[in-house]
Design a protein around this motif. Structure first.
Motif, PDB file in Angstrom:
ATOM      1  N   CYS A 251      10.049  -6.394  12.180  1.00  0.00           N
ATOM      2  CA  CYS A 251       8.855  -6.349  13.017  1.00  0.00           C
ATOM      3  C   CYS A 251       7.654  -6.029  12.126  1.00  0.00           C
ATOM      4  CB  CYS A 251       9.044  -5.291  14.097  1.00  0.00           C
ATOM      5  SG  CYS A 251       7.705  -5.229  15.287  1.00  0.00           S
ATOM      6  N   ASN A 252       6.593  -6.808  12.262  1.00  0.00           N
ATOM      7  CA  ASN A 252       5.344  -6.588  11.517  1.00  0.00           C
ATOM      8  C   ASN A 252       4.234  -6.307  12.522  1.00  0.00           C
ATOM      9  OD1 ASN A 252       6.765  -7.387   9.235  1.00  0.00           O
ATOM     10  ND2 ASN A 252       5.891  -9.444   9.180  1.00  0.00           N
ATOM     11  N   ASN A 253       3.461  -5.266  12.276  1.00  0.00           N
ATOM     12  CA  ASN A 253       2.418  -4.912  13.247  1.00  0.00           C
ATOM     13  C   ASN A 253       1.190  -4.333  12.530  1.00  0.00           C
ATOM     14  OD1 ASN A 253       1.777  -2.548  15.784  1.00  0.00           O
ATOM     15  ND2 ASN A 253       1.653  -4.744  16.050  1.00  0.00           N
ATOM     16  N   SER A 254       0.019  -4.850  12.896  1.00  0.00           N
ATOM     17  CA  SER A 254      -1.222  -4.353  12.294  1.00  0.00           C
ATOM     18  C   SER A 254      -1.441  -2.881  12.628  1.00  0.00           C
ATOM     19  CB  SER A 254      -2.411  -5.159  12.811  1.00  0.00           C
ATOM     20  OG  SER A 254      -2.439  -6.413  12.172  1.00  0.00           O
ATOM     21  N   THR A 255      -2.083  -2.183  11.703  1.00  0.00           N
ATOM     22  CA  THR A 255      -2.373  -0.767  11.918  1.00  0.00           C
ATOM     23  C   THR A 255      -3.702  -0.404  11.274  1.00  0.00           C
ATOM     24  OG1 THR A 255      -1.636   1.500  11.449  1.00  0.00           O
ATOM     25  CG2 THR A 255      -1.025  -0.164   9.851  1.00  0.00           C
ATOM     26  N   ASN A 256      -4.335   0.641  11.805  1.00  0.00           N
ATOM     27  CA  ASN A 256      -5.533   1.203  11.174  1.00  0.00           C
ATOM     28  C   ASN A 256      -5.178   2.474  10.418  1.00  0.00           C
ATOM     29  OD1 ASN A 256      -7.237  -0.738  12.347  1.00  0.00           O
ATOM     30  ND2 ASN A 256      -7.280   0.427  14.266  1.00  0.00           N
ATOM     31  N   TYR A 257      -3.913   2.722  10.260  1.00  0.00           N
ATOM     32  CA  TYR A 257      -3.435   3.936   9.588  1.00  0.00           C
ATOM     33  C   TYR A 257      -4.045   4.089   8.202  1.00  0.00           C
ATOM     34  CZ  TYR A 257      -0.154   6.636   6.753  1.00  0.00           C
ATOM     35  OH  TYR A 257       0.403   7.503   5.864  1.00  0.00           O
TER      36      TYR A 257
ATOM     37  N   LEU B 144       0.841  -1.206   0.000  1.00  0.00           N
ATOM     38  CA  LEU B 144       0.000   0.000   0.000  1.00  0.00           C
ATOM     39  C   LEU B 144       0.869   1.246   0.000  1.00  0.00           C
ATOM     40  CD1 LEU B 144      -2.754  -0.935   2.629  1.00  0.00           C
ATOM     41  CD2 LEU B 144      -2.920  -1.032   0.138  1.00  0.00           C
ATOM     42  N   GLU B 145       2.029   1.167   0.647  1.00  0.00           N
ATOM     43  CA  GLU B 145       2.913   2.329   0.703  1.00  0.00           C
ATOM     44  C   GLU B 145       4.341   1.880   0.982  1.00  0.00           C
ATOM     45  OE1 GLU B 145       1.426   5.479   3.304  1.00  0.00           O
ATOM     46  OE2 GLU B 145       3.423   6.414   3.379  1.00  0.00           O
ATOM     47  N   LYS B 146       5.268   2.458   0.212  1.00  0.00           N
ATOM     48  CA  LYS B 146       6.682   2.259   0.537  1.00  0.00           C
ATOM     49  C   LYS B 146       7.082   3.439   1.395  1.00  0.00           C
ATOM     50  CE  LYS B 146       8.230  -0.502  -3.328  1.00  0.00           C
ATOM     51  NZ  LYS B 146       8.939  -0.623  -4.598  1.00  0.00           N
ATOM     52  N   ILE B 147       7.028   3.259   2.693  1.00  0.00           N
ATOM     53  CA  ILE B 147       7.322   4.353   3.623  1.00  0.00           C
ATOM     54  C   ILE B 147       8.792   4.745   3.502  1.00  0.00           C
ATOM     55  CG2 ILE B 147       7.440   4.932   6.096  1.00  0.00           C
ATOM     56  CD1 ILE B 147       4.909   3.147   6.447  1.00  0.00           C
ATOM     57  N   SER B 148       9.646   3.752   3.360  1.00  0.00           N
ATOM     58  CA  SER B 148      11.089   3.954   3.127  1.00  0.00           C
ATOM     59  C   SER B 148      11.623   2.603   2.664  1.00  0.00           C
ATOM     60  CB  SER B 148      11.775   4.415   4.416  1.00  0.00           C
ATOM     61  OG  SER B 148      11.671   3.397   5.398  1.00  0.00           O
ATOM     62  N   PRO B 149      12.882   2.535   2.218  1.00  0.00           N
ATOM     63  CA  PRO B 149      13.392   1.232   1.755  1.00  0.00           C
ATOM     64  C   PRO B 149      13.340   0.147   2.836  1.00  0.00           C
ATOM     65  CG  PRO B 149      14.831   2.987   1.009  1.00  0.00           C
ATOM     66  CD  PRO B 149      13.846   3.626   1.961  1.00  0.00           C
ATOM     67  N   ASP B 150      13.334   0.533   4.121  1.00  0.00           N
ATOM     68  CA  ASP B 150      13.298  -0.470   5.192  1.00  0.00           C
ATOM     69  C   ASP B 150      11.944  -0.515   5.915  1.00  0.00           C
ATOM     70  OD1 ASP B 150      13.481   1.887   6.666  1.00  0.00           O
ATOM     71  OD2 ASP B 150      15.570   1.575   7.257  1.00  0.00           O
ATOM     72  N   THR B 151      10.913   0.119   5.336  1.00  0.00           N
ATOM     73  CA  THR B 151       9.602   0.186   6.005  1.00  0.00           C
ATOM     74  C   THR B 151       8.477   0.199   4.974  1.00  0.00           C
ATOM     75  OG1 THR B 151      10.729   1.657   7.580  1.00  0.00           O
ATOM     76  CG2 THR B 151       8.350   1.388   7.854  1.00  0.00           C
ATOM     77  N   TYR B 152       7.656  -0.828   4.969  1.00  0.00           N
ATOM     78  CA  TYR B 152       6.554  -0.936   4.007  1.00  0.00           C
ATOM     79  C   TYR B 152       5.225  -1.084   4.735  1.00  0.00           C
ATOM     80  CZ  TYR B 152       9.827  -2.172   0.145  1.00  0.00           C
ATOM     81  OH  TYR B 152      10.813  -2.190  -0.806  1.00  0.00           O
ATOM     82  N   LEU B 153       4.152  -0.709   4.018  1.00  0.00           N
ATOM     83  CA  LEU B 153       2.795  -0.951   4.504  1.00  0.00           C
ATOM     84  C   LEU B 153       2.154  -1.971   3.561  1.00  0.00           C
ATOM     85  CD1 LEU B 153       0.739   0.160   6.653  1.00  0.00           C
ATOM     86  CD2 LEU B 153      -0.080   1.688   4.846  1.00  0.00           C
ATOM     87  N   PHE B 154       1.650  -3.070   4.134  1.00  0.00           N
ATOM     88  CA  PHE B 154       1.124  -4.172   3.326  1.00  0.00           C
ATOM     89  C   PHE B 154      -0.346  -4.444   3.587  1.00  0.00           C
ATOM     90  CE2 PHE B 154       5.624  -5.557   3.838  1.00  0.00           C
ATOM     91  CZ  PHE B 154       5.955  -5.702   2.500  1.00  0.00           C
ATOM     92  N   LEU B 155      -1.029  -4.891   2.537  1.00  0.00           N
ATOM     93  CA  LEU B 155      -2.331  -5.540   2.703  1.00  0.00           C
ATOM     94  C   LEU B 155      -2.176  -6.959   2.161  1.00  0.00           C
ATOM     95  CD1 LEU B 155      -5.356  -5.482   3.407  1.00  0.00           C
ATOM     96  CD2 LEU B 155      -5.802  -4.677   1.083  1.00  0.00           C
TER      97      LEU B 155
ATOM     98  N   PHE C  94      -0.746  -4.291   7.683  1.00  0.00           N
ATOM     99  CA  PHE C  94       0.313  -4.088   8.685  1.00  0.00           C
ATOM    100  C   PHE C  94       1.523  -3.371   8.107  1.00  0.00           C
ATOM    101  CE2 PHE C  94       3.214  -7.476   7.192  1.00  0.00           C
ATOM    102  CZ  PHE C  94       2.351  -8.280   6.459  1.00  0.00           C
ATOM    103  N   TRP C  95       2.228  -2.666   8.979  1.00  0.00           N
ATOM    104  CA  TRP C  95       3.526  -2.131   8.574  1.00  0.00           C
ATOM    105  C   TRP C  95       4.595  -3.159   8.890  1.00  0.00           C
ATOM    106  CZ3 TRP C  95       6.521  -2.102  12.809  1.00  0.00           C
ATOM    107  CH2 TRP C  95       5.987  -1.725  14.045  1.00  0.00           C
TER     108      TRP C  95
END
Ligand code: 18C
Length: 259
Positions: free
Chosen positions: A162-168, A113-124, A140-141
């Protein structure tokens, strides 16, 4: 990189610096450190509720039976010791989405859903349906990080994902009918070298041992029979850890060592 164009990103990958200005950053940083602390706590002796449920060679898996509103949310803590790979290599294949389909057997679809940075993604992610329960998805991010404190005796580095669900993101499920699960997962890895050897030495893969701790809590999001859920856990977690580690070993066997 050879042509130098990604050197700045390479130098900052896994430091947290690249995602610092994002709205989710505070949460990502906090949850990663909490989860790392939790991963470092042992399962102790009897009495704090951890029961071993899989014991196969180097793999040891423990769970604590917990329910929230009648739903099974058993925390899982698993240990593995893997020869021939580094902590960074393990985390790289766990984090990077392009490899996920090769080892993740419960996946139907994975969207970035979003590439927040090369080491941080948002997935569905949409997972396979377990009949007769509703299909599940997860939003989750995911963040990959190099940890610089608290090395165990004999370890030369630590990497985590680390993977964690979010409502972001309010993104709805793909087919409009999934039940959303809530997950908190950490894979924490340490590279160990034989006594007297350092990263600066000429090393072969025989010198490498990666100690893995994998912790997970999955809330199924809607009621599902406890016995069916526990049966799925018992089958799927050992399958995942075995398949994932043999995948990484196989990917790296003829490649240079990546620290
Ligand atoms: O950590 C893992 N993978 C990461 C990258 O994908 C990420 C994702 C974790 C998702 C775990 C939850 C998946 C739910 C899947 C439901 C269907 C599973 C059965 C399919 C059988 C064909 O962190 C590795 C994850 C290893 C997977 C372990 C399985 C955990 C099962 C949890 C069940 C949740 C509710 C299912 C409802 C069914 C009720 C009968």
């Amino acid at each position: 990189t050879e042509n130098g164009e990604n050197d700045d990103v390479d130098a900052e990958f896994g430091t947290g610096a690249l995602a610092r200005s994002h709205d989710l950053w505070e949460e990502i940083d906090r949850v990663c450190l909490e989860q790392l602390h939790y991963a470092r706590q042992g399962v102790g002796q009897d009495g704090n509720g951890w029961q071993i449920f899989a014991d196969e060679g180097e793999i040891k898996m423990y769970k604590r039976e917990e329910e929230v509103n009648g739903m099974v949310v058993d925390p899982l803590k698993a240990y593995h010791s893997v020869k021939g790979v580094t902590a960074r290599e393990m985390c790289h294949y766990f984090f990077m989405p392009e490899f996920r389909n090769e080892w993740e057997t419960t996946l139907e679809d994975c969207t970035i859903l979003e590439k927040i940075s090369p080491d941080t993604y948002l997935f569905l992610q949409t997972h396979k349906r377990v009949w007769p329960a509703s299909q599940r998805d997860a939003l989750f991010w995911s963040h990959m990080r190099k940890i610089t404190d608290g090395l165990d005796e004999g370890a030369v580095d630590t990497w985590i994902v680390c993977n964690n669900s979010t409502n972001y993101s309010t993104q709805e499920s793909k087919n409009g009918k999934c039940v959303r699960i809530f997950l908190t997962v950490i894979m924490a890895c340490q590279t160990h070298l034989p006594p007297g050897k350092t990263k600066a030495d000429k090393l072969t893969r025989d010198d490498l041992t990666c100690k893995v701790t994998y912790c997970s809590v999955v809330n199924p999001g809607g009621w599902a029979p406890a016995s069916a859920l526990r049966a799925i856990y018992k089958r799927e977690y050992p399958k995942f850890l075995k398949r994932f580690t043999s995948y990484v070993i196989d990917q790296r066997k003829d490649q240079p060592i990546m620290f």
